[in-house]
Design an enzyme around this catalytic site. Structure first.
Site, PDB file in Angstrom:
ATOM      1  N   HIS A  47      10.444  19.735 -11.841  1.00  0.00           N
ATOM      2  CA  HIS A  47      10.896  20.819 -12.710  1.00  0.00           C
ATOM      3  C   HIS A  47       9.724  21.437 -13.466  1.00  0.00           C
ATOM      4  O   HIS A  47       9.652  22.656 -13.644  1.00  0.00           O
ATOM      5  CB  HIS A  47      11.942  20.293 -13.693  1.00  0.00           C
ATOM      6  N   GLU A  50       7.999  23.841 -11.325  1.00  0.00           N
ATOM      7  CA  GLU A  50       8.722  25.121 -11.240  1.00  0.00           C
ATOM      8  C   GLU A  50       8.243  26.063 -12.347  1.00  0.00           C
ATOM      9  O   GLU A  50       7.977  27.250 -12.100  1.00  0.00           O
ATOM     10  CB  GLU A  50      10.225  24.878 -11.365  1.00  0.00           C
ATOM     11  N   HIS A  51       8.107  25.541 -13.543  1.00  0.00           N
ATOM     12  CA  HIS A  51       7.612  26.353 -14.656  1.00  0.00           C
ATOM     13  C   HIS A  51       6.183  26.818 -14.403  1.00  0.00           C
ATOM     14  O   HIS A  51       5.846  27.987 -14.620  1.00  0.00           O
ATOM     15  CB  HIS A  51       7.652  25.539 -15.954  1.00  0.00           C
ATOM     16  N   GLU A 127      13.261  22.508 -23.833  1.00  0.00           N
ATOM     17  CA  GLU A 127      14.396  22.591 -22.908  1.00  0.00           C
ATOM     18  C   GLU A 127      15.153  21.267 -22.867  1.00  0.00           C
ATOM     19  O   GLU A 127      16.394  21.244 -22.818  1.00  0.00           O
ATOM     20  CB  GLU A 127      13.892  22.979 -21.515  1.00  0.00           C
TER      21      GLU A 127
END
Length: 418
Positions: A47, A50-51, A127
């Site tokens: 994840h 992805e950022h 997040e």
């Protein structure tokens, strides 16, 4: 239109579906890497990657990447799941020649600059905090942790704060080299597009992608499933997920299984909605659903209710799960629920984004491409006995449950598990 497929010499796969009556195209770069592919010390790295893909290349800064998409009138985004990561854009068809190389540059040549990593680590920690502050989301993470406590599928996609805060350039570079290569990549596009032209454009734009073989995963085996977890919080509602292990993606039971979930809690006419909410006023949200991975799955019922109603709501939920495993639903229930599913499928085919997500995910997971008309035919052939048989097979096992409520563990367990 049928799905067209080409596999290049380097193993990169291209799938597309033409919709010549629209002006848009949705294109996704699907990588066969998700949180299940992380080692324990890499939790959340897929994840985080992805950022970082949006944070610039040797020739473009993060701001310049964003400005480039905006200048093309394109919508861009990405998501990471337990089994894949997708970077996608939706744009006007005439912008293909500009958007494709921009996406390719972003994912193939990401710089992973130290200064960007420092900032983005804090963004992801925020997040994680937001997710944990939302009990109706976080309770699902607790549930998966109990359902698959020893397998990466049971870990949160977002990862853990302490690990995320420690990721460095070397971690990103090593993960990129291991997973982001031609054999793990599917380019999926749907819209006003010609497959042959798309293949040529992809070959050129992705000529620099590292060559590698498709990753082979070890089959998911979970022998340590646990039954219950409770988290005590001072909140106005109790949030519960109650469920069972389920079949994997592509399983022959999937048509009856999806129908079963719809009958139980997929619409306003479903059993749980009517019994828990409409007749007894015990919840605002109650639903049933499932997630199927390539080699495992989960069935769940979610309910949010005031703490004093927890025992009553759960008694109804347990009763309805037991009843459908013992008695077939009526033909009318099956037909009505199947039409809900078929209606969603038909509405989805009007969206290039929905269709791209469907063909991209299926290709990434190694599932056959099935046309909507065939899917509708299969759903409409489901019988009441098919539904009961799936319920008997899966919903009579010992359950796993997670609850976030003001109650301590012992009291919560007695109310939820009965």
């Amino acid at each position: 239109m049928p799905v067209e497929k080409t596999v290049l010499d380097n193993g990169l796969t291209i799938v597309s579906e033409s919709m010549p009556w629209v002006r848009s195209v949705t294109m996704g770069f699907w990588y066969r890497v998700g949180s299940r592919d992380e080692r324990p010390d890499q939790a959340g790295l897929a994840h985080f990657m992805e950022h970082m893909m949006f944070k610039g290349t040797p020739t473009m800064s993060a701001l310049e990447v964003s400005e480039a998409f905006d200048a093309l009138g394109a919508e861009s985004n990405a998501f990471t799941s337990k089994e894949c990561t997708c970077f996608y854009a939706r744009f006007v068809d005439e912008r293909l020649d500009d958007v494709l190389p921009l996406l390719a540059d972003m994912v193939v040549y990401s710089s992973f600059r130290d200064e960007d990593i420092v900032t983005e680590r804090e963004v992801v920690v925020e997040e994680i905090a937001r997710s944990e502050d939302q009990p109706d989301d976080h309770v699902f993470e607790l549930y998966m942790g109990e359902l698959m406590p020893t397998h990466p599928l049971g870990r949160p996609v977002l990862g853990q704060r302490e690990l995320v805060r420690a990721y460095q350039h070397a971690d990103c570079r090593a993960f990129h080299d291991e997973h982001y290569h031609s054999g793990n990549l599917v380019v999926a596009a749907v819209g006003n597009i010609d497959h042959g032209r798309l293949v040529k454009k992809v070959q050129h734009a992705l000529s620099g992608v590292r060559v590698g073989e498709r990753r082979v995963r070890v089959k998911a085996v979970e022998a340590g499933r646990r039954s219950f977890v409770a988290q005590k919080r001072d909140i106005e509602q109790a949030h519960i997920v109650y469920g069972f292990p389920w079949y994997a993606a592509g399983d022959p039971f999937r048509f009856a299984g999806t129908t079963l979930a719809a009958i139980l809690g997929g619409s306003m006419s479903s059993r749980l909605f009517q019994e828990v909410r409409e007749k007894n006023g015990l919840a605002y949200t109650v639903m049933a659903g499932s997630n199927a991975y390539s080699d495992a799955g989960q069935f769940y019922v979610y309910c949010g209710t005031r703490p004093e109603n927890l025992g009553k709501a759960m008694a109804i939920i347990r009763r309805e799960l037991a009843r459908i495993a013992e008695e077939p639903p009526t033909p009318e229930e099956v037909k009505r629920s199947c039409e809900v599913i078929c209606g969603q499928l038909l509405l989805g085919v009007e969206s290039t984004s929905d269709r791209m997500a469907r063909i991209g995910r299926r290709e990434t997971l190694g599932l056959p491409q099935t046309g909507v008309s065939e899917l509708i035919e299969r759903y409409r052939s489901v019988t009441p006995e098919d539904v009961r048989a799936v319920a008997e097979r899966y919903l009579t096992a010992s359950p796993t449950a997670a609850v976030i409520s003001p109650y301590g563990e012992d009291e919560a367990r007695s109310l939820v598990m009965g």
